[in-house]
Design a protein around this motif. Structure first.
Motif, PDB file in Angstrom:
ATOM      1  N   HIS A 119       0.863  -1.180   0.000  1.00 10.17           N
ATOM      2  CA  HIS A 119       0.000   0.000   0.000  1.00 10.17           C
ATOM      3  C   HIS A 119       0.899   1.228   0.000  1.00 10.17           C
ATOM      4  O   HIS A 119       2.122   1.108   0.187  1.00 10.17           O
ATOM      5  CB  HIS A 119      -0.961  -0.019   1.194  1.00 10.17           C
ATOM      6  N   HIS A 156       1.254   3.907   1.975  1.00 12.86           N
ATOM      7  CA  HIS A 156       1.744   4.627   3.151  1.00 12.86           C
ATOM      8  C   HIS A 156       3.245   4.874   2.994  1.00 12.86           C
ATOM      9  O   HIS A 156       3.974   4.025   2.485  1.00 12.86           O
ATOM     10  CB  HIS A 156       1.510   3.786   4.418  1.00 12.86           C
ATOM     11  N   ASP A 215       5.772   4.833   5.033  1.00 14.09           N
ATOM     12  CA  ASP A 215       6.787   3.929   5.602  1.00 14.09           C
ATOM     13  C   ASP A 215       7.081   2.745   4.671  1.00 14.09           C
ATOM     14  O   ASP A 215       8.164   2.178   4.703  1.00 14.09           O
ATOM     15  CB  ASP A 215       6.422   3.441   7.021  1.00 14.09           C
ATOM     16  N   HIS A 216       6.137   2.422   3.790  1.00 11.73           N
ATOM     17  CA  HIS A 216       6.323   1.283   2.872  1.00 11.73           C
ATOM     18  C   HIS A 216       6.884   1.703   1.509  1.00 11.73           C
ATOM     19  O   HIS A 216       7.156   0.853   0.664  1.00 11.73           O
ATOM     20  CB  HIS A 216       4.994   0.538   2.679  1.00 11.73           C
ATOM     21  N   HIS A 269      -6.990  -2.186   5.686  1.00 10.55           N
ATOM     22  CA  HIS A 269      -6.087  -1.222   6.342  1.00 10.55           C
ATOM     23  C   HIS A 269      -6.729   0.157   6.259  1.00 10.55           C
ATOM     24  O   HIS A 269      -6.434   0.934   5.352  1.00 10.55           O
ATOM     25  CB  HIS A 269      -4.740  -1.274   5.609  1.00 10.55           C
ATOM     26  N   ASP A 311       0.163  -4.178   5.908  1.00  7.75           N
ATOM     27  CA  ASP A 311      -0.514  -3.609   7.075  1.00  7.75           C
ATOM     28  C   ASP A 311      -2.000  -3.932   6.984  1.00  7.75           C
ATOM     29  O   ASP A 311      -2.631  -3.683   5.963  1.00  7.75           O
ATOM     30  CB  ASP A 311      -0.354  -2.079   7.097  1.00  7.75           C
TER      31      ASP A 311
HETATM   32 ZN   LIG Z   1       0.125   1.341   6.532  1.00  7.58          ZN
END
Ligand SMILES: [Zn+2]
Ligand SMILES: [Zn+2]
Length: 320
Positions: free
Chosen positions: A100, A102, A104-105, A190, A212
């Protein structure tokens, strides 16, 4: 027959015998199919120096398939190469699957796009991900246009193909099929994001990774006795400490130890690897109670209480 001719015959026979033996030996010692899971980053958005942003490599017969591009991904790949996983040579990073969008990914997206190219990768990066991945890729290339122009036109003489990226925006189902692996994407839950988990089927292992998600039935459906389940998690003790607002967030976006234990008890993976352990904001709170509540020790204590299967807390650069 002269002695000379006899000698030639004997030599020819010996050579034939040697060749036959060598072929038989080669057939016997052909390396078995090897699937390695390398945890490149087991962290969260928290800038923990010990845990890079979420990134996992499934390496099959020396070819790496990446899941998520967390911060530090290429340096962790180089570290894994130094540990002996030669398939993770940075120029080998050519295929990735994003769970996804986000940050952090995906903070490592420009890293995995550009660093291996600067090191000499000639092939474009192939990226599979949700809607919006193409936009992200195009914007990254725009952001680094000066770099790409300078390196390709200047004295660095970088090649003109390896910085390119082919994006495949996916829907649930089989998204990749190759000699080493079949990859199936499945929807997870998520918050309101389009988010996927992935199931990797290699010739000798089945690996499922959650990305996530709050507790999702799709994990159970896609694991079903898989060899390895890699799943995100937070501790119940840390949940008890966060504000009502953050409780709401966690319930909608992430999975507690107890709920994961319920899922894993039914899914029965050969091994459950815990990653992306949520932090309860302890860097802000700065109390030991807070740190202890979200710690790895607490997490394993809770998991062992609720789950009888094989479970480990993953760390960066571990190989399974
Ligand atoms: Zn996430
Ligand atoms: Zn995350």
């Amino acid at each position: 027959m002269t002695a000379n001719r006899l000698g030639y015959c004997a030599l020819a026979f010996t050579l034939l015998l040697l060749l036959t033996c060598r072929c038989a030996l080669q057939a016997q010692v052909r390396p078995p199919v090897k699937t390695q899971i390398v945890l490149l980053g087991t962290g969260t958005p928290l800038p923990d120096p010990e845990r890079s942003g979420p990134a996992t490599a499934i390496v099959v017969n020396g070819t790496p398939y990446l899941v998520d591009f967390g911060t530090g991904i290429v340096r962790r790949a180089a570290a894994a190469r130094n540990k002996g996983v030669t398939g993770l040579e940075p120029t080998n990073l050519k295929i990735g699957f994003i769970t996804h969008l986000h940050s952090d990914h995906t903070l490592g997206f420009p890293d995995v796009l550009l660093t291996p190219w600067i090191m000499g990768r000639k092939e474009p990066l192939e990226v599979y991900g949700p809607a919006g991945t193409r936009d992200m890729a195009e914007h990254i290339l725009k952001a680094y246009a000066t770099d790409v122009k300078t390196r390709t036109e200047g004295l660095e003489h970088s090649n003109k193909t390896g910085y390119e990226v082919n994006v495949h925006e996916i829907k649930p189902g089989v998204v990749y099929k190759g000699q080493n692996v079949t990859v199936k994407a499945f929807s997870v839950d998520h918050g309101n994001l389009e988010a996927y988990g992935y199931r990797f089927e290699t010739p000798n292992r089945t690996v499922v990774i959650s990305g996530d998600t709050r507790p999702a039935p799709a994990i159970l459906e896609n694991c079903q006795g898989c060899d390895v389940l890699i799943h995100e998690v937070y501790t119940e003790a840390s949940f008890a400490l966060v504000s009502d607002e953050w409780k709401k967030y966690r319930l909608a976006y992430h999975t507690s130890s107890k709920r994961l234990a319920e899922i894993a008890s039914k899914a029965k993976p050969g091994l459950l690897i815990l990653y992306h352990r949520a932090n309860p904001g302890c860097d802000q709170a700065r109390t030991n109670d807070c740190r202890d509540a979200g710690s790895e020790e607490q997490l394993l204590k809770e998991m062992h209480q609720y789950y009888k299967g094989n479970v480990v807390a993953g760390h960066d650069l571990e190989i399974y």
